[in-house]
Structures are given as structure tokens and as C-alpha cells.
Design an enzyme around this catalytic site. Sequence first.
Site, mmCIF file in Angstrom:
data_model
loop_
_atom_site.group_PDB
_atom_site.id
_atom_site.type_symbol
_atom_site.label_atom_id
_atom_site.label_comp_id
_atom_site.label_asym_id
_atom_site.label_seq_id
_atom_site.Cartn_x
_atom_site.Cartn_y
_atom_site.Cartn_z
ATOM 1 N N SER A 245 0.833 -1.202 0.000
ATOM 2 C CA SER A 245 0.000 0.000 0.000
ATOM 3 C C SER A 245 0.876 1.263 0.000
ATOM 4 O O SER A 245 1.742 1.391 -0.855
ATOM 5 C CB SER A 245 -0.946 -0.068 1.201
ATOM 6 O OG SER A 245 -1.923 0.911 1.102
ATOM 7 N N ASP B 216 -9.322 -3.721 -5.688
ATOM 8 C CA ASP B 216 -8.517 -2.763 -4.931
ATOM 9 C C ASP B 216 -8.723 -1.389 -5.552
ATOM 10 O O ASP B 216 -8.563 -1.216 -6.769
ATOM 11 C CB ASP B 216 -7.035 -3.183 -5.020
ATOM 12 C CG ASP B 216 -6.106 -2.199 -4.332
ATOM 13 O OD1 ASP B 216 -6.605 -1.265 -3.668
ATOM 14 O OD2 ASP B 216 -4.878 -2.367 -4.480
ATOM 15 N N HIS C 265 -7.592 -5.141 -1.359
ATOM 16 C CA HIS C 265 -6.603 -4.341 -0.646
ATOM 17 C C HIS C 265 -6.506 -4.784 0.815
ATOM 18 O O HIS C 265 -7.509 -4.866 1.499
ATOM 19 C CB HIS C 265 -6.998 -2.859 -0.714
ATOM 20 C CG HIS C 265 -5.862 -1.942 -0.397
ATOM 21 N ND1 HIS C 265 -4.954 -1.538 -1.350
ATOM 22 C CD2 HIS C 265 -5.457 -1.370 0.754
ATOM 23 C CE1 HIS C 265 -4.056 -0.751 -0.791
ATOM 24 N NE2 HIS C 265 -4.326 -0.630 0.479
#
Length: 410
Positions: free
Chosen positions: A196, A350, A380
Site C-alpha cells: 500500500s 482494490d 486491498h
Amino acid sequence: MNIFHRLFMLYLYLCTPILFVELSLFLYYAFKNTPIPSETKDPVKLRLYHVVSLLVFRLGKISERLGICSQITFVRFMLNMTPAGEKSNLSIRDTKFEHVPVRIYQPTSPFTQPRKGLIYLHGGCGIFGSNRGYERVCRHLARKSDSVVVYVEYRLGPEHQHPAQLLDCLTATTYFLNKSKDYGVDPNSIILVGESSGGALVAAVCRELVKRSTTPKIRAQILIYPFLQIMDLSLPSHQQNQFGPALTRPRAMKLGLVYMNANIQDVERLMNNAHVPEFMKMKYKKWLSADCIPEEFKARGYKPPPPIPFSKELYEQTRLNDETMLSPILDEDAIVQQLPQTYLLTCEYDLIRDDGLLYKKRLEDNNVALTWNHMKDGFHGLIMFVDTGPLEFSCTKTAIENILKFIRGL
Ligand SMILES: *[C@@H]1O[C@H](CO)[C@@H](O)[C@H](O)[C@H]1NC(C)=O
Ligand SMILES: *[C@@H]1O[C@H](CO)[C@@H](O)[C@H](O)[C@H]1NC(C)=O
């Protein structure tokens, strides 16, 4: 008042009828509206993950409203409650690289030759994350890849403003490159790993070291559903996955603004790219636009954002005018060509899938060795579920196995 007192007070407040009704309605809608991909093998767990992550932020908001603690403090506290995972066969200790706190995970088994070294840069929008929350992932990586893992506790926003995070990661990385032999690590086998927003840090550290022509070079970078840019916030994945799971579009926008200490209420215009001046759009169109995303990824419905007048205020508050904020996706070919071998994981479900896809294209166009895995049932945050027993997703297992395979093959 310590945090437990505060939580107990929050608990008492939550028992009051108005809050009870508010929370019940909230849970009902969150549960009902969870986007569940048809490919997923764990629909119940995914629903639970989505609802719990929304709930944590909601409870944080309530505790802020009641003056118990800020939302950020609450979410940080909750993230630290995650279990630490299996400790055997590892020696774990805390130290500092220059001024930067790090936690080092070393396999205890005897070694015949120097090991690989993994530097782990965690995600969390630059606001959340501590060694407690990432303990499991680091332990798993160290044990299963027989490598030394360095977890970097870089300073967090909004208390510490950009580029504090990047500078800490750079300091820790250069220190480790220099001193790796003290940890039984081959200086030519140092790998950066980030998920991320940690992916943005990994890519930025790699580009800085390329610019500085640092030796020894980074052996490889591993990017797990990376966040990489804020110049186009209306890419297909931003639209397709705006309701999550877990990472929703409004939440991502708000957290980004918190990180930058920006005082913007109007997220709607931001989502339509009102913060980007026309000359920038033109200049970077070839690298950063929906045109660079393959058609197959637009299949789930994509509409080009409506034209919107440029806002100088948004431009300044999102700090697009700041050179150090410029994404590695927008580096010149001469820099990109020199980037280390890369592993990239993208997930279909995501919000920021397309950041990864755009970076992939830059790497491929510049002949950087690339291993790409796209998880059709991925979402995600899946890596956080490593070693959580019954809570682990089947896509988590696949993802971590692929990453370990890449590390072993280096
Ligand atoms: C720890 O090492 C021993 C001996 O190599 C092995 O049998 C055991 O499975 C390892 N434990 C874990 C959790 O990997
Ligand atoms: C590497 O270590 C040497 C000696 O320990 C030191 O002189 C040098 O400044 C260090 N370089 C970096 C980049 O930290």
C-alpha cells in the site's frame, strides 16, 4: 486517563440508546452493502473484514465526538491489538539505524553463507502502523524465506509531515546497505518490500538511490498492491472499487488529506482531478491516464471523469507543486531504466489497482525485469491476514507463496 479507561468510557457511552440505534443502523447498511467479488472463496470473511474495518473508523469518530480520544489515536490503538504470530526459530530485537527505530528479525538456525536482507516498509496511509501491527508479516517473511527482516518504524503523519517518512526510510536503508555484514547479510542481496503506501516509499527509496548512484545496489523491490500517485484519482479502479472492500474511495481521500494536513471539505472535485493543472495533465498523459490501462481492466464499467475547472487551492493543498511529491511513475526513462528487478502484486478488487498497472507499464516499457501477479479474487489489505489461522484468506496464502517464491529465486 489511560487508554483503557477511555475505552471503558467509550463502552459505557455505546450502551446509551441513541448510540446503540446509530451503530445498529450503521452495521446493517455496512453488512448489506458490502461489495463481494464473485470470484472470492471466502465471502463471509470478506464481509466481516469490510464491516469491521468500517466499524473501527466509525467507533473512532464516535470517541472523537465524545471527547475520549481522536479518531486517529483510536484506529492506531485498534491496529496494535492484532496478534503477533509464531515466534519460534527467530531472534527479534529493537535497535536504531542512526535516529530511526527498527526491529530486526533474524533466523536462529546456523547459516553457511550470508543471508538475504529484507527491508519492510509498512502501509497505512503514512498515518497508521507500528511494529505491533506488522509483527506477523515480518516474522512470516523472515522464517519462510530464511532472511533477515528489518522493520522500519518511520515517523508518521500528520504529526510529521512529508518528506519525514521518506527520509527515515532512506536513512534506514543506506545504513543497512552499509552495515549489513554485521547482521550476516550479503550487501548485494538487500530487497525492499512495501505494501500500500509502503509501496510508494519503496519505489521512492529505490529511485532516490538510483539518482545518488549508491553502491551496493538494491537487489530487488517488492510492491504489494502499492499506492503510487495522487495525480489521477479517477482511474477505472477508483470508480470500480469505490465502495471497497475495506478501502473505500471517500475514506482513502480523507486519509490522504489528513496525512497532508490539508483543509479541504470538497472531496468530490478532488476525485474528478480538479487539483491537476492542464499543463500537468498534458505533460504526463503518456504515463498516467486511463488510456494506459488495458481494456480488460475497464470491463467492469468505467466512465471518463467529467471536465472540471482547475482549482489552484486544491493544487496547493495536495502539494502537487512539491517536487519531492512527484510519483516514481513520473520519473524520466533514464531513471526508470536503472530501477532494480521488481515484483508487483495487484488485486482486482482494490481501489488503487491501477497505480500498480501504470507502474507496471513504465517498468515494462523500460525493460526492467518484472514479475507480476494479478489476483483476480484479491483485495486491498489481504497480506495483513498472514498467519491468522482461520481468518487467513485463500488469496492471502497464494499471494505470500508467490512473494516467497520470488525472494527464494533471487
Ligand atoms: C523451527 O525449526 C525446527 C528445526 O529446524 C523445525 O522443525 C520447526 O518446524 C521450525 N518451526 C517453525 C514454526 O517453523
Ligand atoms: C558507511 O560506513 C563507513 C564506515 O563505517 C562510513 O565512513 C560511511 O560514511 C558510511 N556510508 C554511509 C552511506 O552511511
